[in-house]
Design an enzyme around this catalytic site. Structure first.
Site, mmCIF file in Angstrom:
data_model
loop_
_atom_site.group_PDB
_atom_site.id
_atom_site.type_symbol
_atom_site.label_atom_id
_atom_site.label_comp_id
_atom_site.label_asym_id
_atom_site.label_seq_id
_atom_site.Cartn_x
_atom_site.Cartn_y
_atom_site.Cartn_z
ATOM 1 N N ARG A 55 0.851 -1.200 0.000
ATOM 2 C CA ARG A 55 0.000 0.000 0.000
ATOM 3 C C ARG A 55 0.883 1.245 0.000
ATOM 4 O O ARG A 55 0.593 2.231 -0.656
ATOM 5 C CB ARG A 55 -0.957 0.002 1.207
ATOM 6 C CG ARG A 55 -1.671 1.330 1.371
ATOM 7 C CD ARG A 55 -2.909 1.315 2.268
ATOM 8 N NE ARG A 55 -2.858 0.440 3.395
ATOM 9 C CZ ARG A 55 -2.121 0.627 4.510
ATOM 10 N NH1 ARG A 55 -1.363 1.697 4.624
ATOM 11 N NH2 ARG A 55 -2.143 -0.257 5.482
ATOM 12 N N TYR A 108 -16.497 17.466 -15.303
ATOM 13 C CA TYR A 108 -16.935 16.078 -15.477
ATOM 14 C C TYR A 108 -17.957 15.776 -14.373
ATOM 15 O O TYR A 108 -17.743 16.119 -13.203
ATOM 16 C CB TYR A 108 -15.713 15.156 -15.391
ATOM 17 C CG TYR A 108 -16.086 13.720 -15.128
ATOM 18 C CD1 TYR A 108 -16.878 13.014 -16.037
ATOM 19 C CD2 TYR A 108 -15.675 13.062 -13.976
ATOM 20 C CE1 TYR A 108 -17.242 11.705 -15.795
ATOM 21 C CE2 TYR A 108 -16.028 11.746 -13.733
ATOM 22 C CZ TYR A 108 -16.818 11.077 -14.650
ATOM 23 O OH TYR A 108 -17.171 9.785 -14.392
ATOM 24 N N ASP A 181 -7.153 19.491 -13.893
ATOM 25 C CA ASP A 181 -7.452 18.143 -14.374
ATOM 26 C C ASP A 181 -7.017 18.100 -15.838
ATOM 27 O O ASP A 181 -7.641 18.712 -16.709
ATOM 28 C CB ASP A 181 -8.951 17.867 -14.218
ATOM 29 C CG ASP A 181 -9.333 16.453 -14.659
ATOM 30 O OD1 ASP A 181 -8.619 15.883 -15.496
ATOM 31 O OD2 ASP A 181 -10.356 15.945 -14.177
ATOM 32 N N LYS A 206 -8.016 7.245 -19.195
ATOM 33 C CA LYS A 206 -8.280 7.824 -20.514
ATOM 34 C C LYS A 206 -7.025 7.778 -21.391
ATOM 35 O O LYS A 206 -6.523 6.722 -21.661
ATOM 36 C CB LYS A 206 -8.842 9.242 -20.326
ATOM 37 C CG LYS A 206 -9.977 9.314 -19.286
ATOM 38 C CD LYS A 206 -11.178 8.513 -19.709
ATOM 39 C CE LYS A 206 -12.283 8.273 -18.689
ATOM 40 N NZ LYS A 206 -12.253 8.765 -17.359
HETATM 41 C C1 LIG Z 1 -12.006 14.887 -16.929
HETATM 42 C C2 LIG Z 1 -12.196 13.712 -16.004
HETATM 43 N N1 LIG Z 1 -11.682 13.771 -14.771
HETATM 44 C C3 LIG Z 1 -11.824 12.749 -13.894
HETATM 45 C C4 LIG Z 1 -12.523 11.600 -14.237
HETATM 46 C C5 LIG Z 1 -12.691 10.502 -13.225
HETATM 47 O O1 LIG Z 1 -11.795 9.467 -13.485
HETATM 48 P P1 LIG Z 1 -12.057 7.922 -13.176
HETATM 49 O O2 LIG Z 1 -13.252 7.497 -13.978
HETATM 50 O O3 LIG Z 1 -10.783 7.253 -13.574
HETATM 51 O O4 LIG Z 1 -12.334 7.811 -11.705
HETATM 52 C C6 LIG Z 1 -13.048 11.487 -15.524
HETATM 53 C C7 LIG Z 1 -13.788 10.274 -15.926
HETATM 54 O O5 LIG Z 1 -14.447 10.238 -16.934
HETATM 55 C C8 LIG Z 1 -12.885 12.578 -16.433
HETATM 56 O O6 LIG Z 1 -13.395 12.543 -17.677
#
Ligand SMILES: Cc1ncc(COP(=O)(O)O)c(C=O)c1O
Length: 386
Positions: A55, A108, A181, A206
């Site tokens: 961990r 998101y 992000d 992604k």
């Molecule tokens: C821009 C963005 N940030 C964060 C996330 C969250 O990531 P995760 O689905 O890996 O938890 C997503 C998921 O679609 C996203 O598109």
């Protein structure tokens, strides 16, 4: 390659070599999957290379974290079990009940849900704002209480652009941190830490992973005090990825630059096609000169990315039916994989923001343009729209 060499190396070279030296025992050129939860100690407290319990640290994860830090031009990288786990960890590491965060008004949906339905219950307030509007962002900051200005750029799914350099100044004026992000751009197209951001966060599910075969998240910072707080919470909260997930993510990361260039080429062709198509209404793509964020995007991004959103000229039902009719574009959530995906944000990824200020247009279609042959992609869209 020496350490100094690696730091100067170009992006694609760093993507392949940073974070890992061939294994001293076997010479393995790829980080092995260390499927172990614990490590033999040479006497009590005699750790070999600092590894104690997986961990806290695992060599497969260390290699990925080193590569992420190098590609984002940061000092320290951290891998998490998902993008949302990464977000939750930095929020709880760096804010306290009573604090406030400025968030994008088109974040998101899952990120907004985390702020609104989870963190708020623990006393972290948020204000959604159009982060492309600097004055509105400045006005939303509560001096002394706002700990973070949180931005996505480009945003999901409307592909709005936030000016990272300007927002860093706005956040820093009030002693707040700027969190970016960087999921949609990936470190190949945009490096927020160089532009003044304090923290970069990713859903590595992604473009970084790139093959739709693993869920993961990442955080990268330059400041060592921030790094220390995140190191503590990564271990104390425990939302870490397993070694196999780290291996897959790292394998994807090595080809990021090559893939992104192809995603960008194909997305640009899709936009040209949609611009001429009678069934395509407004197109959201930062590469279009008419896009309100085009100038900023051109300044802070290498290219404009592989995501394209557009409105169906015939409304919501036609948009839903188009999403169900494609054959090469797969109907599905997520984005950033080698395969093209199509979705209806209003009823899929962004259903959690229905009825809020973050609601998206009902006739919106979002494309994650993959790296297949462009002629097949265009023919598929043409068939589905007609
Ligand atoms: C821009 C963005 N940030 C964060 C996330 C969250 O990531 P995760 O689905 O890996 O938890 C997503 C998921 O679609 C996203 O598109």
């Amino acid at each position: 390659m020496t350490q100094e060499h690696r730091q100067k190396a170009e992006f694609d070279t760093r993507a392949i070599h940073a974070g890992y030296e061939p294994d001293p025992t076997t010479g393995a050129v790829i980080p092995p999957i260390y499927a172990t939860s614990t490590y033999k100690q040479d006497g009590v407290g005699g750790l070999r290379g600092g590894y104690e319990y997986s961990r806290s640290a695992n060599p497969t994860r260390t290699a990925l974290e080193g590569a992420l830090a190098a590609l984002e031009e940061g000092e320290r990288g951290f891998a998490f079990a998902s993008g949302l786990a990464a977000e939750d960890t930095i929020l709880r590491a760096l804010t306290s009940p009573g604090d406030h965060v400025v968030v994008p008004d088109d974040a998101y949906g899952g990120t907004f849900r985390l702020f609104e339905k989870v963190e708020k219950r623990w006393g972290l307030e948020n204000t959604p704002v159009a982060v492309s509007d600097l004055d509105a962002t400045r006005a939303a900051i509560r001096p002394g209480t706002t700990r973070m200005v949180w931005v996505e750029t480009p945003t999901n799914p409307l592909l709005n652009i936030a000016d990272i350099e300007a927002l860093a100044s706005v956040a820093h004026e009030s002693g707040a941190l700027l969190v970016v992000d960087n999921t949609f751009a990936s470190p190949y197209l945009q490096q927020p830490l160089i532009l003044g951001a304090d923290i970069v966060v990713h859903s590595t599910t992604k473009y970084v992973g790139g093959h739709s075969d693993v869920v993961g998240g990442a955080v990268v910072v330059r400041d060592l005090d921030l790094a220390e707080a995140i190191t503590f919470h990564q271990n104390a909260m425990g939302a870490v990825p397993g070694p196999f997930d780290c291996f897959l993510t790292h394998r994807g990361l090595k080809t990021l630059g090559v893939r992104m260039d192809r995603h960008c080429d194909n997305a640009e062709r899709v936009v040209e096609f949609l611009a001429e198509h009678p069934k395509a209404g407004h197109i959201y793509f930062p590469g279009l000169p008419a896009h309100p964020g085009h100038v900023v995007a051109a300044r802070q991004m290498r290219r404009f990315g592989g995501m394209v959103s557009f409105r169906h000229a015939d409304g919501e039902q036609a948009a839903v039916e188009t999403c169900a009719r494609t054959e090469v574009f797969t109907l599905g959530e997520s984005l950033g994989g080698v395969e093209s995906l199509i979705e209806h944000p209003g009823r899929m990824t962004h259903m959690s923001v229905a009825g809020t200020d973050l609601e998206v247009p009902a006739d919106l279609i979002r494309l994650s343009v993959g790296i297949e042959s462009i002629d097949d992609l265009l023919a598929d869209l043409d068939r589905a729209l007609s």
